[in-house]
Motif scaffolding. Structure first.
Motif, PDB file in Angstrom:
ATOM      1  N   GLN A 239       0.814  -1.207   0.000  1.00 27.10           N
ATOM      2  CA  GLN A 239       0.000   0.000   0.000  1.00 27.10           C
ATOM      3  C   GLN A 239       0.854   1.266   0.000  1.00 27.10           C
ATOM      4  O   GLN A 239       0.469   2.281  -0.576  1.00 27.10           O
ATOM      5  CB  GLN A 239      -0.928  -0.018   1.219  1.00 27.10           C
ATOM      6  N   TYR A 240       2.008   1.209   0.654  1.00 30.61           N
ATOM      7  CA  TYR A 240       2.872   2.394   0.780  1.00 30.61           C
ATOM      8  C   TYR A 240       4.232   2.200   0.111  1.00 30.61           C
ATOM      9  O   TYR A 240       5.164   2.963   0.369  1.00 30.61           O
ATOM     10  CB  TYR A 240       3.076   2.715   2.269  1.00 30.61           C
ATOM     11  N   TYR A 241       4.339   1.200  -0.721  1.00 31.62           N
ATOM     12  CA  TYR A 241       5.629   0.822  -1.290  1.00 31.62           C
ATOM     13  C   TYR A 241       6.288   1.986  -2.029  1.00 31.62           C
ATOM     14  O   TYR A 241       7.460   2.301  -1.794  1.00 31.62           O
ATOM     15  CB  TYR A 241       5.440  -0.366  -2.229  1.00 31.62           C
ATOM     16  N   ASP A 242       5.560   2.618  -2.940  1.00 32.35           N
ATOM     17  CA  ASP A 242       6.145   3.695  -3.753  1.00 32.35           C
ATOM     18  C   ASP A 242       6.543   4.880  -2.890  1.00 32.35           C
ATOM     19  O   ASP A 242       7.608   5.488  -3.091  1.00 32.35           O
ATOM     20  CB  ASP A 242       5.162   4.136  -4.840  1.00 32.35           C
ATOM     21  N   ASN A 243       5.698   5.239  -1.937  1.00 27.38           N
ATOM     22  CA  ASN A 243       6.028   6.344  -1.024  1.00 27.38           C
ATOM     23  C   ASN A 243       7.310   6.043  -0.247  1.00 27.38           C
ATOM     24  O   ASN A 243       8.211   6.900  -0.158  1.00 27.38           O
ATOM     25  CB  ASN A 243       4.871   6.555  -0.047  1.00 27.38           C
ATOM     26  N   ASN A 244       7.405   4.859   0.326  1.00 27.37           N
ATOM     27  CA  ASN A 244       8.573   4.511   1.132  1.00 27.37           C
ATOM     28  C   ASN A 244       9.832   4.463   0.281  1.00 27.37           C
ATOM     29  O   ASN A 244      10.906   4.893   0.720  1.00 27.37           O
ATOM     30  CB  ASN A 244       8.348   3.176   1.835  1.00 27.37           C
ATOM     31  N   ARG A 245       9.726   3.918  -0.902  1.00 26.83           N
ATOM     32  CA  ARG A 245      10.886   3.842  -1.788  1.00 26.83           C
ATOM     33  C   ARG A 245      11.386   5.241  -2.145  1.00 26.83           C
ATOM     34  O   ARG A 245      12.592   5.498  -2.175  1.00 26.83           O
ATOM     35  CB  ARG A 245      10.516   3.074  -3.063  1.00 26.83           C
TER      36      ARG A 245
END
Length: 269
Positions: A239-245
């Motif tokens: 769900q937050y993969y792109d944000n965290n990356r």
């Protein structure tokens, strides 16, 4: 003989997203109470509401229990920040709900802190998943410390390709991390821009290094992090993969120091 973990606080972020999670939490806490003395334990529960099992566990095992309503956001970085504020200790350990490390290596990690050391991993990088059939043996009475005695025979193998019961990650960055509390505060703790899970361990490692702190491990060949099995969960990561990356790349990349410094102090510990 119990290991004296005086002046160390263990922080565990808990959410009962699957039924196995509470079972694992209780096994972890029980293990540390049976095999160590003077360890402070804080557990932050961010379920929608507290249940009687969690309250009973905190009372039975003398843990500091907190509740934080994150409106269904799995926010472990924020949870560790809140727990760090209530532990009156010199050393903090951020631990996953399902991970166990032999207390003697937690003590060794504490003793490895020197003037320029900011983070010590209380294990050598080997992250072993107990598969269900082995876990069931452990759960009915086999002492984990007996299992640790067999660890010298283990070798790194690809995830999910082991035909017996163990799977290894040879150089893990998460699971259990120890900080000196004053350095943790100086480096502004965990980054709350990370939600769910994924990349927060890479980011804090890079940030501490760029702020001048060394990162070391307990090197003993038997210092292993053991992960208890649970039903697989992926929603909180993806769900937050792109944000965290994106946030991880900003800190780990070639960002100018003056820009990075402003970024680091853009959140409040």
């Amino acid at each position: 003989m119990k290991t004296d973990l005086n002046n160390i606080g263990l922080m565990i972020h808990f959410r009962r997203d699957v039924d196995d999670r509470f079972r694992n939490l209780e096994m972890v806490v029980k293990f540390y109470r049976e095999n160590s003395d003077n360890l402070q334990i804080a557990i932050l529960n961010d379920d929608k509401e507290l249940d009687k099992d969690f309250k009973r566990l905190c009372k039975q095992y003398d843990c500091k229990g907190l509740f934080m309503d994150n409106h269904d956001v799995y926010w472990r970085t924020k949870a560790f920040t809140e727990m760090s504020k209530i532990l009156d200790v010199e050393y903090l350990i951020a631990g996953d709900t399902d991970v166990i490390v032999d207390p003697k290596y937690m003590l060794e990690a504490k003793q490895l802190f020197r003037d320029n050391v900011g983070i010590v991993y209380p294990y050598n990088g080997m992250f072993i998943h107990l598969k269900q059939q082995m876990f069931e043996i452990f759960a009915v009475g086999q002492a984990l410390l007996d299992l640790l005695d067999k660890s010298q025979t283990l070798k790194p193998i690809p995830y999910d390709q082991d035909e017996n019961f163990l799977v290894a990650h040879p150089q893990s960055k998460g699971g259990m991390v120890m900080f000196k509390k004053d350095v943790f505060v100086e480096c502004n703790g965990y980054n709350p821009n990370f939600k769910g899970w994924g990349y927060e361990d890479d980011e804090i490692l890079a940030r501490f290094q760029k702020m001048g702190w060394d990162i070391i491990r307990v090197e003993d060949k038997d210092a292993i992090a053991w992960h208890l099995p649970h039903e697989n969960t992926v929603r909180e990561k993806h769900q937050y993969y792109d944000n965290n990356r994106r946030h991880s790349d900003y800190v780990c990349g070639d960002t100018k120091w003056e820009d990075l410094e402003r970024y680091i102090w853009s959140w409040t510990l």
